[in-house]
Scaffold this motif. Structure first.
Motif, short mmCIF file in Angstrom:
data_model
loop_
_atom_site.label_atom_id
_atom_site.label_comp_id
_atom_site.label_asym_id
_atom_site.label_seq_id
_atom_site.Cartn_x
_atom_site.Cartn_y
_atom_site.Cartn_z
N ASP A 1 -38.98 48.09 77.25
CA ASP A 1 -39.71 49.11 77.96
C ASP A 1 -38.54 49.79 79.05
OD1 ASP A 1 -42.09 48.92 76.77
OD2 ASP A 1 -42.66 47.25 78.14
N ALA A 2 -37.51 48.84 79.19
CA ALA A 2 -36.45 49.28 80.38
C ALA A 2 -35.53 50.15 79.53
CB ALA A 2 -35.96 48.01 80.76
N ARG A 3 -35.43 50.38 78.40
CA ARG A 3 -34.40 50.91 77.51
C ARG A 3 -34.18 52.40 77.95
NH1 ARG A 3 -32.04 49.29 72.51
NH2 ARG A 3 -32.25 47.03 72.17
N THR A 4 -35.23 53.16 78.47
CA THR A 4 -35.46 54.51 78.67
C THR A 4 -34.93 54.81 80.27
OG1 THR A 4 -37.67 54.56 79.31
CG2 THR A 4 -37.29 55.06 77.25
N GLY A 5 -34.88 53.67 80.91
CA GLY A 5 -34.50 54.07 82.44
C GLY A 5 -32.89 53.48 82.74
N VAL A 6 -31.95 53.50 81.62
CA VAL A 6 -30.78 53.23 81.89
C VAL A 6 -29.80 54.38 81.12
CG1 VAL A 6 -31.02 50.48 82.33
CG2 VAL A 6 -30.66 51.30 79.85
N SER A 7 -28.66 54.13 81.41
CA SER A 7 -27.69 55.12 80.91
C SER A 7 -27.19 54.69 79.55
CB SER A 7 -26.19 55.25 81.74
OG SER A 7 -26.65 55.38 83.03
N GLU A 8 -27.27 53.35 79.30
CA GLU A 8 -26.55 52.71 78.06
C GLU A 8 -27.24 51.45 77.54
OE1 GLU A 8 -22.18 51.03 76.55
OE2 GLU A 8 -22.40 51.86 78.73
#
Length: 438
Positions: free
Chosen positions: A163-170
């Motif tokens: 779920d955290a994948r969409t909140g980071v740059s990479e």
């Protein structure tokens, strides 16, 4: 912003033993930013071990902070901290209660112990995470606004990695561990070296490389030691913040600093930090534990600005800091053994619920105490000879260190034994603390 019944309470912790009113004001503003931009309640926890006049100045600074909805400030001197800890120790009904209390609040400076107090008090306050800052740090400013690390911490911390994948740059994370939570979010610092040994580098680069290389494992080559010395204690260098970048990954311990870190309670409520006194780096163990257990984290670039306080430039401050550095070097005999065992253990560092399991860590540390001390004797010999070549205050320190040789060797081993004891007591201490100050 509306707060629901299940609002997360977080702890923004600032341990200090020096004057830091400007930092208190700045961290208070970070707390306000967190409460204003995320659905959280923030406890700004100031653990104050400074002298009475400085504590009084800090109290005035805290009282002058603007009242902000959903921000609670707790300013605790050592007497108040001791009361909380004694209550937890008594409720936990542990053997050797006075020894445990001494490990939590020792007479001497301890980076690990002050952070352990933040962890237990955060549990007492009902917090779900601890976000740690230091009193000798400041925030960068970009386009007229402070650059707060809590932005990235609250964006990702505690979420499933998937779920955290969409909140980071990479993303640089194995999808096989996407089900695990983001357990740590951190960055580093810019500015002066995190360890006050820049004066050695100015005097003699060869001595600097030789001494700093002593924190490497004993089997490393001379070239590996030089490379380590070139990289160590520099943080993110000198380049200022120019825009956000964050990476979901298993975070390399060399890329983050304890002045700029956040952990979920499933990390710090499972495992404490080493309570070693007068030892720099004693508060970094959890970063290694998260890494070797392959718990997801986020590495970002909202680096803190590090600076040196005037106390370090005094003769007494110099001697104290060099002792902390030498004790750090001696701790490596034990920690490198433990780190090797942790790296080999991998998933075995986690229990059936996917949280850190204290048992293997305690076992590895107990093994390390039995190691031969010859390697540490060589470390002391090398420091003494190298500092002797530098002359002046370094040679004076080397003479005192040599006179204290046996005590230093014994303390490094005893610090490791104390850590094993504290790990064994930690679950009961956390349980006895939880919710006590809500």
């Amino acid at each position: 912003m509306r707060r629901g019944d299940d609002v997360h309470r977080i702890c923004l912790a600032l341990p200090t033993d020096r004057e830091c009113s400007a930092t208190l004001t700045a961290v208070g503003a970070e707390a306000a930013y967190a409460a204003g931009n995320f659905d959280v309640e923030v406890v700004l926890l100031v653990l104050d071990s400074s002298d009475a006049p400085t504590r009084a100045a800090h109290a005035r600074t805290v009282a002058a902070l603007p009242e902000v909805p959903h921000v609670l400030v707790r300013h605790l001197d050592e007497s108040a901290q001791r009361d909380v800890l004694r209550g937890a120790v008594e409720r936990a009904a542990l053997p050797e209660p006075e020894r445990i209390l001494g490990l939590m609040l020792p007479d001497a400076l301890s980076y690990g112990a002050c952070t352990n107090r933040a962890f237990l008090i955060a549990a007492a306050l009902g917090c779900r995470s601890v976000h740690r800052r230091d009193s000798d740090c400041a925030y960068q400013v970009f386009e007229g606004a402070p650059v707060y690390p809590v932005h990235h911490e609250l964006t990702s911390l505690g979420k499933r990695a998937a779920d955290a994948r969409t909140g980071v740059s990479e993303v640089a994370l194995d999808p096989a561990i996407d089900h695990r939570p983001v357990s740590m979010v951190g960055a580093s610092f810019i500015g002066e070296l995190s360890v006050d040994i820049g004066g050695i580098l100015e005097l003699d680069k060869e001595v600097y490389e030789e001494v700093v290389g002593l924190w490497a494992p004993a089997h490393w080559s001379a070239e590996q030691r030089r490379e380590l010395a070139a990289e160590s204690f520099r943080g993110a260098g000198l380049l200022p913040f120019a825009g956000d970048h964050s990476t979901l990954t298993v975070v390399d311990p060399m890329r983050v600093d304890m002045s700029n870190i956040a952990f979920t309670r499933d990390v710090y409520e499972r495992l404490p930090l080493p309570p070693a006194t007068a030892t720099i780096g004693s508060d970094y163990f959890l970063i290694h534990a998260v890494y070797d257990a392959a718990l997801p984290g986020v590495l970002h670039n909202r680096h803190i600005e590090n600076y040196y306080t005037g106390e370090r430039r005094t003769p007494a401050g110099f001697l104290a800091y060099q002792t902390r550095f030498v004790k750090f070097l001696l701790s490596m005999l034990y920690l490198h053994h433990v780190y090797r065992r942790m790296a080999d253990a991998g998933d075995a560092l986690l229990d059936d619920s996917g949280r850190l399991d204290p048992a293997p860590f305690a076992a590895f540390l107990a093994e390390s105490v039995r190691l031969d001390r010859t390697e540490n004797e060589r470390r002391l010999d090398t420091v003494a000879e190298a500092y002797g070549r530098l002359g002046g205050k370094y040679a004076e320190f080397a003479r005192g260190m040599t006179a204290d040789r046996q005590r230093l060797l014994d303390e490094a081993a005893r610090d490791t034994e104390d850590f094993v004891l504290l790990i064994g007591a930690w679950e009961a201490l956390v349980h006895a603390s939880r919710g006590a100050l809500r």
